[in-house]
Enzyme design. Structure first.
Site, PDB file in Angstrom:
ATOM      1  N   GLY A 134      16.338 -36.688 -25.688  1.00 43.72           N
ATOM      2  CA  GLY A 134      16.063 -36.335 -24.301  1.00 43.72           C
ATOM      3  C   GLY A 134      16.950 -37.175 -23.394  1.00 43.72           C
ATOM      4  CE  LYS A 183      22.864 -33.418 -26.231  1.00 44.32           C
ATOM      5  NZ  LYS A 183      22.850 -32.696 -24.935  1.00 44.32           N
ATOM      6  CG  ASP A 206      17.948 -34.982 -21.101  1.00 47.00           C
ATOM      7  OD1 ASP A 206      18.976 -34.956 -21.792  1.00 47.00           O
ATOM      8  OD2 ASP A 206      16.824 -34.643 -21.542  1.00 47.00           O
ATOM      9  CD  GLU A 247      -1.235 -57.017 -41.143  1.00 40.55           C
ATOM     10  OE1 GLU A 247      -1.287 -56.338 -40.108  1.00 40.55           O
ATOM     11  OE2 GLU A 247      -1.757 -56.666 -42.220  1.00 40.55           O
ATOM     12  CG  ASP A 282      18.211 -33.699 -28.049  1.00 43.37           C
ATOM     13  OD1 ASP A 282      17.715 -34.810 -27.780  1.00 43.37           O
ATOM     14  OD2 ASP A 282      18.412 -32.823 -27.187  1.00 43.37           O
TER      15      ASP A 282
END
Length: 727
Positions: free
Chosen positions: A526, A476, A546, A176, A478
């Site tokens: 992002g 790249k 970004d 848990e 993303d």
């Protein structure tokens, strides 16, 4: 020898060059934490104190001794359910519904070399560079076993921690909560340093006193997130950049995490880091084993700069892998802010041609090249080139660009899918959605269920078909949303889905790395939504944010520098007014900020003036000259841009012969005061010549009195100073 076991006192002592870590097996089999800090010798069990403390219970084993309590003693791996009311490192739900675990010492192994973790990123080392300690702990009732793993890398002043949890009983149990690293301090006044933020403004520096209660950072988003970073620092109240004791933990994991700092009723401090327990309930059938993600720990008695340098060296040389680990990265231009979705093959070719004329080495084709993808509402999941949009095949475009002497890279987002895509229409159950509920959309996209092997395998096959179409030398990767609808059609155990998703991601990336060893992969979510040490095992650089605004980037990259080397920081020169903030800064200022990273451009080169093109040619030449120093030199923060009017930082070669100083003015006022920047790490007694002015400076004066920055007139001026030691 880095690891020593004292049979008489039952102590394990882990030594690095400048630190010592010690724990002890007590007469009842409990593993107690004794010490972590400045290198020392001897047994530190004298630090343990015993008293009858109200409402702090006593283990049954100690009989009538009310002075012995797990609620007070410093522990190496605290369990929920054995009398310690502080935050545990492990919680297990047993077959009878009880949540209880009582781990006792069951043996140990010491071996040369550094352990590895199947399916998870981990620090690596040659056999002569590291040792491994494995301590076996077991619950005598349930037979749940935990093997605590410690990797000791003396030259780096690094100790790593992981664990293996296995079910030696006959009934299924559920894990848990699991946090591989926990430190208990019996005294001390500390500050807690963490790094908070949001999309386009990540890793802001925050330092607050540790007070009574619990302070938590973490991510429920299924990724390490823009909001908090899985990097934590505990520092003595008086610790500065250059003096004082401090401790760092960084988690090698790209999913949800939780970091905690707790000051208890007796002024003791516990710091721990691991997986977020919300929506985590991992089943372990009899004989099953769970591998716990790794935490890298380091200690410095010489302040925060040294702490960061320890982490930088470990990540750069013992976590990042592959061809580009030590190589200077190619200077690239990315098509995103140059054209967004509005391009065809000829426009991309012209951008590459302009790049070639400026000395830029790579063209990266960003979003919009595949499927039906003219905006961000469709196409994700359909990984084939849109030849109608490009006006040619991807193979043809790559060949034409390579003929210019320019490398080619491409953008992908394999983890997401649009409902308006062929993939979703064929396999709607591959997207994470809770049955009977409308999905949560973000950027009008859903998340593919990477906890399922068939989903990972299918997307991997599609991506490989793309990468096999030509000489692609950069990817790249993303990921543009967090996970919200946590449900998988592939299992009845929904409490395992988030972790299995991360394992699926790592499986995909590892296969990609092995199949294409010469491709440079840049991580992205992002921007900085998954900027963590776990990703760096597969992608030796990550798009830092970004936000390409040069002034904001000074602060973003400042916070990033506490845990991550410059070689991992994706950073570009973009257009002005900046597309995220509208701010206008000079090309020189933008280049100085971007040069403290992997360096590249993200703008329409066809709109540049001839003067700007000449500036870029000089910047390219500067980067080639200084890149080895920037990538491999020791990094120093010279100012705090969250508190001061100037952001300044420094690189110095390990032999102290070359020094590069960058500064950016963040504020300008009437009748401006002079800013002096003190250099660091120079060789005392030596002279250094600044290469532009030719002036000679004494090292001690530069470190003690500093050097005045040129008077600023106009906003956001930036300066570069390069010194060489006179032999």
């Amino acid at each position: 020898m880095g690891i020593v076991f004292d049979e008489t006192r039952k102590t394990f002592t882990l030594h690095t060059n400048d630190s010592t870590y010690q724990m002890q097996v007590d007469p009842f089999g409990f593993l107690l934490h004794l010490y972590y800090g400045r290198k020392t010798d001897g047994c530190m069990d004298y630090l343990l104190t015993y008293a009858d403390r109200g409402f702090s219970g006593n283990p049954y084993d100690v009989g009538s001794d009310r002075t012995y309590s797990m609620d007070v003693l410093p522990q190496e791996f605290p369990c929920l359910g054995n009398g310690d009311y502080r935050s545990p490192a492990i919680a297990v739900r047993n077959a009878d519904g009880s949540v209880s675990c009582d781990l006792r010492f069951h043996g140990y192994e010491i071996r040369k070399g550094k352990y590895a973790i199947k399916g998870l990123p981990a620090v690596y080392a040659e056999e002569a560079e590291a040792e491994t300690l494995e301590i076996h702990m077991e619950d005598p009732v349930t037979k749940v076993r935990v093997d605590l793993l410690y990797g000791v890398l003396p030259e780096l002043d690094v100790i790593t921690r992981s664990a293996k949890v296995s079910n030696g009983g006959t009934s299924k149990v559920y894990l848990e909560k699991i946090q591989p690293a926990c430190l208990d301090f019996v005294n001390g006044e500390f500050d807690f340093i963490s790094f908070y933020g949001r999309h386009a403004m990540e890793r802001n520096f925050q330092r607050v006193p540790v007070v009574h209660g619990t302070m938590c950072i973490g991510s429920r988003r299924g990724t390490s997130s823009h909001q908090y970073n899985p990097l934590m620092i505990l520092a003595d109240r008086e610790t500065t950049e250059d003096a004082g004791s401090c401790y760092a933990m960084t988690l090698l994991y790209s999913g949800g995490f939780k970091g905690e700092v707790e000051r208890d009723q007796f002024n003791q401090t516990r710091i721990q880091l691991g997986l977020y327990e919300e929506r985590f309930s991992y089943p372990l059938e009899s004989g099953d084993e769970f591998s716990v993600p790794e935490v890298v720990m380091t200690y410095s008695r010489m302040g925060l700069s040294k702490l960061s340098q320890n982490l930088h060296a470990c990540i750069r040389t013992h976590l990042c892998r592959g061809k580009y680990r030590d190589e200077v990265r190619p200077i690239l231009v990315n098509s995103w802010e140059a054209s967004y979705f509005d391009f065809d093959g000829e426009a991309i070719y012209q951008l590459a041609k302009q790049a070639s004329e400026l000395g830029i080495e790579m063209l990266v084709l960003d979003d919009g090249w595949f499927g039906k993808r003219d905006d961000d509402n469709s196409g994700l999941g359909d990984w084939y080139a849109n030849e109608e949009k490009l006006g040619e095949s991807l193979e043809s475009l790559i060949g034409r660009i390579n003929a210019l002497g320019v490398k080619f890279g491409i953008w992908i987002e394999p983890e997401s899918v649009n409902e308006d895509s062929t993939l979703f229409k064929r396999h709607p159950d591959w997207a994470m959605r809770i049955p009977g509920r409308n999905p949560v959309r973000a950027r009008n996209q859903l998340v593919l269920d990477f906890s399922r092997k068939e989903v990972v395998d299918s997307i991997f096959e599609q991506i490989c078909k793309v990468l096999d179409q030509g000489n692609i030398e950069y990817v790249k990767w993303d990921m543009n949303r967090g996970l919200a609808d946590i449900y998988s059609c592939g299992t009845d155990e929904q409490g395992k889905v988030l972790h299995d998703y991360v394992l699926g991601l790592y499986d995909f990336l590892e296969r990609l790395v092995q199949r294409y060893p010469n491709i440079l992969i840049e991580g992205c979510s992002g921007g900085g939504g998954r900027f963590d040490a776990g990703m760096l095992y597969y992608t030796p650089q990550i798009w830092c944010s970004d936000n390409t605004d040069a002034v904001d980037r000074v602060r973003i990259q400042y916070g990033t520098s506490f845990g991550y080397p410059v070689s991992t920081v994706g950073s570009h020169v973009s257009a002005v007014p900046n597309h995220q903030t509208g701010r206008v800064t000079s090309l020189a200022t933008r280049s100085i900020t971007a040069m403290s990273g992997t360096f590249g451009y993200e703008l329409d080169l066809g709109r540049l003036t001839e003067e700007e093109k000449q500036d870029i040619r000089r910047q390219v030449a500067d980067y080639h000259r200084y890149a080895p120093l920037i990538q491999n030199g020791l990094y120093y923060r010279l100012t705090n841009p969250f508190e001061q009017a100037v952001g300044a930082w420094q690189f110095i070669s390990e032999d102290q012969a070359q020094v590069l100083v960058y500064s950016v003015m963040l504020e300008v006022h009437g009748n401006m005061t002079v800013d002096y920047v003190k250099l660091k790490g120079l060789k005392s007694g030596c002279m250094y010549r600044e290469q532009v002015s030719g002036r000679l400076y004494a090292a001690d004066a530069l470190m003690e009195a500093g050097i005045p920055l040129p008077a600023a007139f106009g906003e956001y001026e930036a300066h570069q100073l390069y010194f060489e030691m006179e032999r």
